[in-house]
Scaffold this motif. Structure first.
Motif, short mmCIF file in Angstrom:
data_model
loop_
_atom_site.label_atom_id
_atom_site.label_comp_id
_atom_site.label_asym_id
_atom_site.label_seq_id
_atom_site.Cartn_x
_atom_site.Cartn_y
_atom_site.Cartn_z
N VAL A 5 0.84 -1.19 0.00
CA VAL A 5 0.00 0.00 0.00
C VAL A 5 0.88 1.24 0.00
O VAL A 5 1.70 1.44 0.89
CB VAL A 5 -0.87 0.01 1.27
N HIS A 11 -7.98 2.91 -3.66
CA HIS A 11 -8.15 1.48 -3.87
C HIS A 11 -9.48 1.05 -4.44
O HIS A 11 -9.87 -0.09 -4.29
CB HIS A 11 -7.95 0.73 -2.54
N ARG A 15 -13.39 -4.62 -7.50
CA ARG A 15 -13.56 -5.97 -6.94
C ARG A 15 -15.05 -6.12 -6.62
O ARG A 15 -15.45 -6.93 -5.83
CB ARG A 15 -12.76 -6.09 -5.66
N LYS A 19 -17.78 -8.68 -4.45
CA LYS A 19 -18.76 -8.21 -3.45
C LYS A 19 -20.15 -8.68 -3.82
O LYS A 19 -20.87 -9.23 -3.01
CB LYS A 19 -18.72 -6.68 -3.42
N ILE B 119 -5.37 -10.00 5.76
CA ILE B 119 -5.73 -9.63 4.39
C ILE B 119 -6.36 -8.25 4.36
O ILE B 119 -6.08 -7.43 3.48
CB ILE B 119 -6.69 -10.69 3.79
N VAL B 122 -3.62 -5.58 5.03
CA VAL B 122 -2.66 -5.43 3.94
C VAL B 122 -3.30 -4.77 2.72
O VAL B 122 -2.65 -4.05 1.97
CB VAL B 122 -2.07 -6.80 3.58
N ASN B 123 -4.59 -5.01 2.53
CA ASN B 123 -5.29 -4.40 1.39
C ASN B 123 -6.21 -3.30 1.86
O ASN B 123 -7.34 -3.17 1.41
CB ASN B 123 -6.13 -5.45 0.67
N ARG B 124 -5.68 -2.52 2.76
CA ARG B 124 -6.51 -1.51 3.41
C ARG B 124 -7.22 -0.60 2.43
O ARG B 124 -6.63 -0.09 1.49
CB ARG B 124 -5.61 -0.65 4.29
N GLY B 125 -8.53 -0.39 2.66
CA GLY B 125 -9.29 0.50 1.82
C GLY B 125 -9.90 -0.16 0.61
O GLY B 125 -10.79 0.38 -0.02
N SER B 126 -9.45 -1.36 0.29
CA SER B 126 -9.97 -2.03 -0.91
C SER B 126 -11.30 -2.70 -0.60
O SER B 126 -11.77 -2.71 0.52
CB SER B 126 -8.98 -3.09 -1.38
N THR B 127 -11.89 -3.27 -1.66
CA THR B 127 -13.17 -3.96 -1.48
C THR B 127 -13.02 -5.15 -0.55
O THR B 127 -13.92 -5.45 0.24
CB THR B 127 -13.69 -4.45 -2.83
N VAL B 128 -11.88 -5.82 -0.66
CA VAL B 128 -11.65 -6.97 0.21
C VAL B 128 -11.71 -6.54 1.66
O VAL B 128 -12.35 -7.17 2.49
CB VAL B 128 -10.27 -7.60 -0.09
N GLN B 130 -13.22 -3.95 2.90
CA GLN B 130 -14.60 -3.61 3.24
C GLN B 130 -15.43 -4.87 3.47
O GLN B 130 -16.20 -4.95 4.43
CB GLN B 130 -15.23 -2.77 2.14
N ALA B 131 -15.26 -5.85 2.59
CA ALA B 131 -16.02 -7.10 2.73
C ALA B 131 -15.70 -7.76 4.06
O ALA B 131 -16.60 -8.20 4.78
CB ALA B 131 -15.70 -8.04 1.57
#
Lengths: 541, 314
Positions: A5, A11, A15, A19, B119, B122-128, B130-131
């Motif tokens: 990051v 970001h 994706r 979702k 996860i 490490v993928n902060r802010g991404s859809t992952v 959020q999910a």
């Protein structure tokens, strides 16, 4: 996944497919669960006429029972215990007592003396024969440990074993109901056990299954709390030959083992019987009745007589020590509304003014003009007459029993509309039981009663039971009922008594609750009654 | 280390005594008594009084408490009023289902929670991210009984691949025991996953800002090595506390899940003891659960030392 990051980076890459997919999957999952729930291939239950031996019958019960059925008025203990421990008399299909461990008996014309001739060659689970000595010891213990036993024994002058198979009982006052009291139709049952087993626990509950020795077609094998209570066939059972009728007659032990499984949650009991993990589930919620009725894998049997719902009033202290106040309470109520609210489907409740059920010979509608009055005007009149000043009325009800609680909610709403000021207190059942003992703490409480086999056995007419209805006239009627066996005479007396009941109205009856039993389709030989039993039951395919 | 352990274990005794006394007093203040429950709803007060006397419940409170402590000193937790079995035996009977359920739930919680947290961080802010956070939020909000009932409805009633409820002991069938516990463990595990995932994510995010991480990256290590060998270990220190807490709660008995799923664990015994006012059983369970909490805390502290050598030198 491990892309680093960098500060300030945005970001919002797409994706969103992931979702959407995840949400859609969850949605389909849940919708599918509801929609497909009833899609099942129907099975035709086969007609089975010849009993088959073998198998394990699994019965889902609500909680761990108190083991010693003599010591408790809780019915689960007796439902289980009857398979192992038998009584001198048994109730037939019209709920009349007939000899069971007794062979013949004689009652003196004035009803004060009984001579019981016992059956010979009846064996206990320990291999010994049942004799008069065992019967006397068991009945004496019952007279000490059981509330119903104490009631009878207050009237017993003498109880002796005259010879190996003969027992004589002498009473102070006439009582024609002794065979009924000594039958297996009740909790706190008069069961027959070996004298030495009984004498080990003269005053206290027996809580070791190895000591609960009886004459029944099954015997106790193992009890693991919250897991199961296991009974196995008693191979040397000596039973009767007559055709089964009600609880009485021949008791065939077809299944090898009966497992009673405590399953506290009602919906889980239902699920277990639906998928076949158990063969019988007790106490399912009334709301589920329409669903189970149409399930082809299950048999649903309506049971009446069953229970009746009531509001017990405190006659000793407080506002309801006034008869006018009690009558006001009765006048305001629309019983149909209360029953519908508590019990739901119409198959499961009935209006019935009598404290006895229509199926019983001694049913009468005496006093019924006061039942289900639905008359708020009259209620208000009576409130005024009584001089009610709006003081809060304490009403105890336990949500541990949703149907009890629902009757309280429905009735309270109706009563408040005519001017009663009700303080409805919800509490767990043990708290209610404790508080019920103190007349200073309550004015009304909600409960249901199981069917009474005789008007003299109705708790609500007993002055020592919470509610404390004290009427010398009513007690006189009860004495008269205990003196005569003639059905016409008894009906006449009970009509007068029930009329008096409606004038005094110590406890309000809402109406009858028809029960229902749910079994798997392959369970045969089951006879539905308010107290389930599993002898003469066998498992088909 | 030895004196550290000894010191911590010494705390156990006063804690247990206080818990036992407070618990006893609280229970006694609650209306209701075991005699009334056992005698049943149709018993008169006279019947109940007789039974109460026969069970020895009419003695004064302080006498009852002192007698209990005297027995405790001898290692005897007394007998359950309702079951008339030794309390110790009853509690020991519950160890297997509770321990198995706890292990399975924790395995799910840790096995899902930590990776998800990593996860997400490490993928902060991404859809992952959020999910994962939405799922974690669900885990915190969803009532256990609702989730369990739905799982049972789908897996047991509809698809019939798992048992509805109940338990089989390991000695009879290990596979049976596990199969009966899958849905309750999934329920409890899911609820704990949420907690662990969120904690892992927060701590990991902080850790990833540390200087030594910057150094590791500057050295040219792959991101995977940076996360797993350096960041994760330091993240674990606070997360272990949460895991320890979850374990203690689970060992104390997941009351609702055990009652719904008809699992004969400690939680189910607790609720029955309370509802029946079974004082000796309740007392025994209270101090057992208190002891578990203390010991789990101790274990967590020991693990700290292993994870963070600096603690040892403090």
């Amino acid at each position: 996944m491990f892309r680093r990051v960098r500060k300030g980076e945005n970001h919002l890459k797409t994706r969103s497919k992931f979702k959407i997919f995840a949400v859609a999957l969850a949605g389909i999952f849940l919708i599918g669960a509801f929609v497909l729930h009833t899609a099942r291939a129907p099975e035709e239950p086969r007609q089975e006429l010849t009993p088959r031996y073998g198998g394990t019958l699994r019965v889902a019960i609500t909680h761990n029972p108190v083991l010693d059925q003599t010591s408790t008025t809780a019915t689960l203990s007796m439902v289980i215990g009857r398979h192992a421990l038998e009584s001198l008399f048994s109730l037939n299909s019209t709920y009349t007592p007939v000899p069971h461990l007794v062979n013949t008996y004689d009652m003196s014309p004035d009803g004060t003396e009984y001579v019981f001739e016992l059956r010979q060659g009846v064996l206990f689970h320990n291999g010994n024969e049942m004799t008069a000595e065992d019967v006397v010891a068991s009945l004496r213990r019952w007279g000490r440990v059981s509330g119903f036993g104490r009631t009878l024994f207050r009237n017993v002058i003498d109880l002796v074993a005259e010879d190996r198979y003969t027992v004589r009982m002498v009473l102070k006052d006439p009582d024609v109901l002794v065979p009924l009291r000594l039958s297996d139709g009740f909790a706190a049952t008069a069961v027959i056990m070996p004298a030495d087993a009984v004498n080990e626990f003269p005053d206290s509950p027996i809580d070791d299954i190895r000591k609960l020795i009886g004459t029944g077609p099954y015997r106790y094998e193992e009890f693991i709390p919250d897991v199961h209570l296991k009974m196995v066939r008693f191979d040397d059972y000596v039973g009767r030959d007559e055709e089964p009728s009600g609880f009485s007659g021949r008791r065939g032990a077809y299944v090898d083992t009966i497992l009673f499984l405590p399953v506290p949650d009602a919906m889980i009991r239902l699920a277990k019987v639906e998928v076949g993990e158990v063969h019988f589930a007790e106490r399912l919620p009334a709301d589920e009745y329409p669903t189970v009725k149409v399930n082809p894998e299950l048999q649903t049997k309506l049971v009446s007589p069953g229970r009746w719902g009531a509001a017990v009033l405190n006659n000793r202290r407080g506002v309801f020590s006034s008869r006018t106040m009690r009558q006001a309470f009765l006048a305001a109520l629309d019983m149909e509304e209360v029953l519908r609210a508590a019990l739901g489907p119409e198959d499961l409740w009935r209006l019935n003014p009598s404290l006895m059920f229509k199926e019983q010979a001694i049913w009468t509608d005496a006093g019924s003009e006061f039942y289900n009055q639905k008359n708020p005007t009259r209620a208000r009149q009576l409130l005024e007459e009584a001089g009610y000043d709006g003081e809060p009325i304490v009403w105890m009800a336990s949500p541990d029993y949703p149907d009890h609680f629902a009757t309280a909610l429905a009735a309270t709403a109706q009563l408040e509309r005519v001017g009663f000021n009700i303080d409805l207190q919800a509490m767990d059942f043990p708290t209610l039981l404790a508080r019920r003992a103190d007349p200073a703490l309550w004015d009304v409480f909600s409960t249901f009663f199981m069917v009474s086999w005789d008007p003299t056995l109705l708790m609500v007419l007993d002055p020592s039971w919470p509610g404390w209805y004290e009427s010398e006239q009513m007690q006189e009627y009860m004495r008269q009922l205990r003196r005569t066996m003639d059905p016409a005479e008894r009906l006449e007396i009970w009509e007068k008594a029930q009329r008096l009941y409606y004038e005094d109205i110590p406890t309000i009856k809402y109406g009858d609750n028809v029960l229902f039993d749910v079994l798997r389709h392959n369970v045969h030989g089951y006879w539905p009654s308010p107290f389930p039993f599993f002898w003469n039951v066998w498992l088909g395919d | 280390m030895a004196s550290f352990l000894a010191g911590r274990l010494a705390v156990l005794v006063p804690v247990l005594l206080i818990v036992a006394t407070v618990g006893f007093l609280l229970l006694q203040l609650t209306p209701g008594d075991p005699a009334a429950v056992m005698a049943g709803p149709d018993a008169t007060e006279y019947d109940v009084a007789i039974l109460r006397e026969r069970l020895g419940l009419d003695r004064p409170l302080h006498i009852q408490l002192l007698r209990w402590f005297a027995k405790l000193a001898r290692g005897d937790l007394g007998r359950s009023i309702f079951f008339n079995q030794p309390v110790t035996t009853m509690i020991l009977q519950r160890v297997e289902p509770t321990a198995l359920l706890t292990s399975m739930s924790l395995a799910i919680a840790v096995g899902l929670g930590i990776p998800l947290g990593v996860i997400a961080a490490v993928n902060r802010g991404s859809t992952v991210d959020q999910a994962v956070m939405v799922v974690a939020l669900m885990g915190l909000c969803i009532p256990a009984f609702w989730l369990l009932l739905n799982l049972i409805m789908v897996f047991s009633v509809m698809w019939r691949i798992l048992p509805v409820a109940g338990y089989v002991f390991v000695r009879d069938s290990l596979l049976g025991a596990i199969r009966h516990l899958i849905l309750p463990a999934a329920t409890l595990g899911f609820l704990s996953t949420a907690l662990i995932a969120r904690m892992t994510r927060s701590v990991m995010l902080e850790t990833l800002q540390e200087d030594y991480i910057r150094t590791a990256r500057a050295k040219g290590l792959t991101e995977r090595v940076v996360v797993y060998r350096h960041a994760l270990r330091n993240t674990m220190i606070p997360v272990v506390t949460v895991i320890g807490l979850s374990a203690a709660v689970l060992l104390g008995g997941a009351i609702v899940v055990e009652s719904v799923a008809a699992v004969p664990g400690m939680g189910r015994l607790v609720i029955q003891a309370v509802l029946r006012r079974d004082y000796p059983l309740m007392q025994g369970l209270l101090i057992t659960i208190a002891a578990i909490y203390v010991l789990v805390n101790l274990a967590v502290d020991v693990i700290y030392v292993y994870l963070d050598p600096r603690v040892k030198h403090q």
